[in-house]
Design a protein around this motif. Structure first.
Motif, PDB file in Angstrom:
ATOM      1  N   MET A 241      16.277 -31.048  -8.046  1.00  0.00           N
ATOM      2  CA  MET A 241      15.848 -30.266  -9.216  1.00  0.00           C
ATOM      3  C   MET A 241      14.616 -30.889  -9.857  1.00  0.00           C
ATOM      4  O   MET A 241      13.698 -30.203 -10.281  1.00  0.00           O
ATOM      5  CB  MET A 241      16.945 -30.259 -10.285  1.00  0.00           C
ATOM      6  CG  MET A 241      18.151 -29.429  -9.984  1.00  0.00           C
ATOM      7  SD  MET A 241      19.501 -29.795 -11.157  1.00  0.00           S
ATOM      8  CE  MET A 241      19.017 -28.775 -12.554  1.00  0.00           C
TER       9      MET A 241
ATOM     10  N   ASN B  77      12.519 -33.479  -8.553  1.00  0.00           N
ATOM     11  CA  ASN B  77      11.354 -33.801  -7.727  1.00  0.00           C
ATOM     12  C   ASN B  77      10.590 -32.569  -7.270  1.00  0.00           C
ATOM     13  O   ASN B  77       9.410 -32.647  -6.946  1.00  0.00           O
ATOM     14  CB  ASN B  77      11.785 -34.622  -6.502  1.00  0.00           C
ATOM     15  CG  ASN B  77      12.257 -36.009  -6.885  1.00  0.00           C
ATOM     16  OD1 ASN B  77      12.039 -36.454  -8.018  1.00  0.00           O
ATOM     17  ND2 ASN B  77      12.916 -36.696  -5.976  1.00  0.00           N
ATOM     18  N   TRP B  78      11.274 -31.420  -7.250  1.00  0.00           N
ATOM     19  CA  TRP B  78      10.620 -30.185  -6.805  1.00  0.00           C
ATOM     20  C   TRP B  78       9.496 -29.755  -7.750  1.00  0.00           C
ATOM     21  O   TRP B  78       8.665 -28.931  -7.393  1.00  0.00           O
ATOM     22  CB  TRP B  78      11.667 -29.075  -6.687  1.00  0.00           C
ATOM     23  CG  TRP B  78      11.271 -27.957  -5.784  1.00  0.00           C
ATOM     24  CD1 TRP B  78      11.034 -26.656  -6.147  1.00  0.00           C
ATOM     25  CD2 TRP B  78      11.072 -28.010  -4.362  1.00  0.00           C
ATOM     26  NE1 TRP B  78      10.700 -25.910  -5.044  1.00  0.00           N
ATOM     27  CE2 TRP B  78      10.714 -26.721  -3.937  1.00  0.00           C
ATOM     28  CE3 TRP B  78      11.155 -29.036  -3.418  1.00  0.00           C
ATOM     29  CZ2 TRP B  78      10.439 -26.421  -2.597  1.00  0.00           C
ATOM     30  CZ3 TRP B  78      10.885 -28.748  -2.094  1.00  0.00           C
ATOM     31  CH2 TRP B  78      10.528 -27.461  -1.701  1.00  0.00           C
TER      32      TRP B  78
ATOM     33  N   TYR C 191       6.772 -30.912  -8.452  1.00  0.00           N
ATOM     34  CA  TYR C 191       5.374 -31.018  -7.996  1.00  0.00           C
ATOM     35  C   TYR C 191       4.932 -29.752  -7.277  1.00  0.00           C
ATOM     36  O   TYR C 191       3.743 -29.538  -7.051  1.00  0.00           O
ATOM     37  CB  TYR C 191       5.147 -32.285  -7.148  1.00  0.00           C
ATOM     38  CG  TYR C 191       5.679 -32.218  -5.734  1.00  0.00           C
ATOM     39  CD1 TYR C 191       4.958 -31.585  -4.718  1.00  0.00           C
ATOM     40  CD2 TYR C 191       6.906 -32.780  -5.397  1.00  0.00           C
ATOM     41  CE1 TYR C 191       5.456 -31.528  -3.423  1.00  0.00           C
ATOM     42  CE2 TYR C 191       7.404 -32.735  -4.113  1.00  0.00           C
ATOM     43  CZ  TYR C 191       6.670 -32.105  -3.131  1.00  0.00           C
ATOM     44  OH  TYR C 191       7.169 -32.035  -1.856  1.00  0.00           O
TER      45      TYR C 191
ATOM     46  N   TRP D 205       5.573 -26.648  -8.493  1.00  0.00           N
ATOM     47  CA  TRP D 205       5.408 -25.493  -9.373  1.00  0.00           C
ATOM     48  C   TRP D 205       4.998 -25.824 -10.799  1.00  0.00           C
ATOM     49  O   TRP D 205       4.367 -25.006 -11.463  1.00  0.00           O
ATOM     50  CB  TRP D 205       6.704 -24.668  -9.414  1.00  0.00           C
ATOM     51  CG  TRP D 205       7.858 -25.387 -10.075  1.00  0.00           C
ATOM     52  CD1 TRP D 205       8.737 -26.242  -9.476  1.00  0.00           C
ATOM     53  CD2 TRP D 205       8.244 -25.324 -11.451  1.00  0.00           C
ATOM     54  NE1 TRP D 205       9.648 -26.719 -10.390  1.00  0.00           N
ATOM     55  CE2 TRP D 205       9.369 -26.170 -11.613  1.00  0.00           C
ATOM     56  CE3 TRP D 205       7.762 -24.634 -12.569  1.00  0.00           C
ATOM     57  CZ2 TRP D 205      10.009 -26.354 -12.843  1.00  0.00           C
ATOM     58  CZ3 TRP D 205       8.400 -24.814 -13.788  1.00  0.00           C
ATOM     59  CH2 TRP D 205       9.516 -25.658 -13.911  1.00  0.00           C
TER      60      TRP D 205
ATOM     61  N   LEU E  46       4.607 -24.691 -20.799  1.00  0.00           N
ATOM     62  CA  LEU E  46       5.936 -25.300 -20.803  1.00  0.00           C
ATOM     63  C   LEU E  46       5.780 -26.822 -20.964  1.00  0.00           C
ATOM     64  O   LEU E  46       5.242 -27.489 -20.079  1.00  0.00           O
ATOM     65  CB  LEU E  46       6.583 -24.990 -19.446  1.00  0.00           C
ATOM     66  CG  LEU E  46       8.076 -25.166 -19.257  1.00  0.00           C
ATOM     67  CD1 LEU E  46       8.858 -24.208 -20.156  1.00  0.00           C
ATOM     68  CD2 LEU E  46       8.422 -24.891 -17.792  1.00  0.00           C
TER      69      LEU E  46
ATOM     70  N   GLN F 290      10.448 -29.453 -23.081  1.00  0.00           N
ATOM     71  CA  GLN F 290      11.216 -28.236 -22.744  1.00  0.00           C
ATOM     72  C   GLN F 290      11.780 -28.339 -21.333  1.00  0.00           C
ATOM     73  O   GLN F 290      12.929 -27.986 -21.075  1.00  0.00           O
ATOM     74  CB  GLN F 290      10.321 -26.998 -22.844  1.00  0.00           C
ATOM     75  CG  GLN F 290       9.971 -26.612 -24.273  1.00  0.00           C
ATOM     76  CD  GLN F 290       8.922 -25.511 -24.307  1.00  0.00           C
ATOM     77  OE1 GLN F 290       7.891 -25.596 -23.635  1.00  0.00           O
ATOM     78  NE2 GLN F 290       9.183 -24.474 -25.089  1.00  0.00           N
ATOM     79  N   LEU F 291      10.939 -28.821 -20.409  1.00  0.00           N
ATOM     80  CA  LEU F 291      11.380 -28.984 -19.030  1.00  0.00           C
ATOM     81  C   LEU F 291      12.595 -29.908 -18.969  1.00  0.00           C
ATOM     82  O   LEU F 291      13.628 -29.569 -18.375  1.00  0.00           O
ATOM     83  CB  LEU F 291      10.221 -29.556 -18.192  1.00  0.00           C
ATOM     84  CG  LEU F 291      10.529 -29.874 -16.728  1.00  0.00           C
ATOM     85  CD1 LEU F 291      10.815 -28.587 -15.948  1.00  0.00           C
ATOM     86  CD2 LEU F 291       9.358 -30.621 -16.073  1.00  0.00           C
TER      87      LEU F 291
ATOM     88  N   ASN G 163      15.789 -28.356 -20.560  1.00  0.00           N
ATOM     89  CA  ASN G 163      16.402 -27.305 -19.737  1.00  0.00           C
ATOM     90  C   ASN G 163      17.087 -27.884 -18.498  1.00  0.00           C
ATOM     91  O   ASN G 163      18.189 -27.470 -18.139  1.00  0.00           O
ATOM     92  CB  ASN G 163      15.341 -26.279 -19.310  1.00  0.00           C
ATOM     93  CG  ASN G 163      15.100 -25.214 -20.358  1.00  0.00           C
ATOM     94  OD1 ASN G 163      15.790 -24.199 -20.384  1.00  0.00           O
ATOM     95  ND2 ASN G 163      14.148 -25.434 -21.248  1.00  0.00           N
TER      96      ASN G 163
ATOM     97  N   ARG H  46      20.288 -29.615 -19.597  1.00  0.00           N
ATOM     98  CA  ARG H  46      21.341 -28.640 -19.914  1.00  0.00           C
ATOM     99  C   ARG H  46      21.912 -28.017 -18.646  1.00  0.00           C
ATOM    100  O   ARG H  46      23.129 -27.880 -18.482  1.00  0.00           O
ATOM    101  CB  ARG H  46      20.753 -27.556 -20.828  1.00  0.00           C
ATOM    102  CG  ARG H  46      21.715 -26.467 -21.246  1.00  0.00           C
ATOM    103  CD  ARG H  46      21.057 -25.527 -22.238  1.00  0.00           C
ATOM    104  NE  ARG H  46      20.950 -26.108 -23.555  1.00  0.00           N
ATOM    105  CZ  ARG H  46      21.916 -26.041 -24.490  1.00  0.00           C
ATOM    106  NH1 ARG H  46      23.039 -25.409 -24.222  1.00  0.00           N
ATOM    107  NH2 ARG H  46      21.744 -26.578 -25.670  1.00  0.00           N
ATOM    108  N   LEU H  47      21.008 -27.667 -17.719  1.00  0.00           N
ATOM    109  CA  LEU H  47      21.430 -27.040 -16.467  1.00  0.00           C
ATOM    110  C   LEU H  47      22.300 -27.999 -15.662  1.00  0.00           C
ATOM    111  O   LEU H  47      23.387 -27.641 -15.197  1.00  0.00           O
ATOM    112  CB  LEU H  47      20.164 -26.671 -15.677  1.00  0.00           C
ATOM    113  CG  LEU H  47      20.229 -25.680 -14.533  1.00  0.00           C
ATOM    114  CD1 LEU H  47      20.934 -24.400 -14.928  1.00  0.00           C
ATOM    115  CD2 LEU H  47      18.810 -25.358 -14.052  1.00  0.00           C
ATOM    116  N   PHE H  48      21.824 -29.236 -15.497  1.00  0.00           N
ATOM    117  CA  PHE H  48      22.566 -30.169 -14.660  1.00  0.00           C
ATOM    118  C   PHE H  48      23.862 -30.629 -15.333  1.00  0.00           C
ATOM    119  O   PHE H  48      24.938 -30.589 -14.724  1.00  0.00           O
ATOM    120  CB  PHE H  48      21.717 -31.389 -14.284  1.00  0.00           C
ATOM    121  CG  PHE H  48      22.468 -32.313 -13.371  1.00  0.00           C
ATOM    122  CD1 PHE H  48      22.549 -32.055 -12.014  1.00  0.00           C
ATOM    123  CD2 PHE H  48      23.152 -33.412 -13.873  1.00  0.00           C
ATOM    124  CE1 PHE H  48      23.290 -32.867 -11.174  1.00  0.00           C
ATOM    125  CE2 PHE H  48      23.900 -34.237 -13.040  1.00  0.00           C
ATOM    126  CZ  PHE H  48      23.960 -33.961 -11.681  1.00  0.00           C
TER     127      PHE H  48
END
Lengths: 241, 241
Positions: B181, B183-184, B186, B188, B195, B199-200, B203, B206-208
């Protein structure tokens, strides 16, 4: 492979016959054998460090023989990438065609992606590392397929949010976090190890859905064991070397 | 950079002076300038396709000048990778030193990783794509640092499971899903876009955490807005070109 709906289709290389035919021609079988070997070598030593001579050595197909099946190394890279996105999309659309519930659609999306790429790890690494190695029309064509796939994923996530009336997670972050969780497997997952693809898919589904739905009460009903029959999901047909 | 605790330290290249000194030497500043440029070029066109001449052109440092700072292209790649893992680990250990609660430690781990690598996206891509491009002792040295970092992450996740008495997610899958989640990004994330890194991180946390803790009641108390002051987190000092 489906026919490519492009105005420049004459310039875009493709299999001579449909890749989903149950009776592939000898030509298609040999091309797939070459593409599979090329994907492994590109994954191991990078596209730029690989020569057509390396592929010739690995396949025992002469250089002249290779050029009977493709006009360049770039065409091999294109066919690998295009075939992967084409097949995973085709399989997904088929599986989603009669499923309306957004959470079920998300569960199927995750399972489809993980089971497909767990069976095509070298190709997954090539898609990830060599995304920018194609040029011009070939790059655009693959890029459009990837965009279509990403848009489909994002649409499924939006439908889940709409249905569950949750909005706590940013949709862009959620979409790419999901792809990150799934695509990173080429760095660590061993499809022949003790962790089955079913276990992998179930854990990733639980992890992502749990976070994305924020402990929604309806989550558990969707997380029932959905073990699927083992299938041959290699993007290529024919015997492995 | 901390002194490298290796029995073969004489063979392992390193900065002449401590990289965390507030008074870096002119030599260190110039080396960092070269490493930063090299990271960008490796990220853009891959390590194998980059020549020392490319780095010379990009930095306006003569080839002879470059070899005053490093003995080879491989040494540049090593210093980029080693410095990144060294700095992110050092910063993490500092921030975790007085925090005992497992969920808080996990939240800090995620924030530290994302804010560090969002400020060092080219280096992140190089770490990811060129992990296998080093050989021998240099490979082993970086690999050991990466293992240490991964083990630390896994330990934090295990402590969360123990504290919360949850065990529904496989620990190996959870660890690598989290790295995936993060490392990806780079592929996008635009650190200069709308953003923010805060915020990143919020989020992704919270997601993990939501998925990993399975809707545990104590989750919300940990997800309070933890906006941090903006810091200069570039792995390199000195002016950007």
């Amino acid at each position: 492979m489906k026919e490519i709906p492009s105005t420049k289709s004459s310039e875009i290389p493709q299999f001579r016959h449909s890749a989903i035919s149950p009776f592939p021609s000898r030509y298609d079988q040999k091309l797939e054998f070459i593409l599979r070997a090329a994907a492994r070598i590109f994954a191991n030593k990078s596209y730029h460090s690989t020569s057509m001579r390396d592929i010739s050595r690995a396949t025992n197909v002469s250089l002249a023989g290779l050029y009977h099946y493709c006009s360049s190394k770039e065409e091999l890279l294109f066919l690998i990438q295009d075939n992967c996105f084409g097949r995973v999309l085709e399989r997904l659309e088929e599986r989603l065609s009669d499923v309306a519930d957004p959470v079920d659609r998300l569960r199927i999306f995750i399972e489809n992606h993980l089971s497909f790429f767990a069976a095509n790890m070298a190709e997954m690494k090539v898609l990830s590392h060599e995304a920018d190695s194609l040029q011009g029309d070939l790059y655009t064509h693959v890029s459009n397929r990837k965009d279509k796939y990403t848009t489909l994923a994002r649409g499924i996530l939006r439908a889940v949010q709409d249905q569950q009336e949750i909005e706590s997670i940013d949709l862009t972050i959620a979409t790419y976090a999901l792809f990150g969780m799934m695509n990173w497997i080429y760095n660590w997952y061993d499809p022949n190890g003790s962790l089955t693809v079913n276990q992998l898919a179930q854990n990733v589904t639980r992890l992502f859905l749990g976070g994305f739905m924020g402990g929604s009460a309806s989550l558990e009903t969707h997380l029932k064991d959905s073990s699927r029959q083992a299938e041959n999901l290699s993007v290529w047909r024919g015997p492995d070397r």
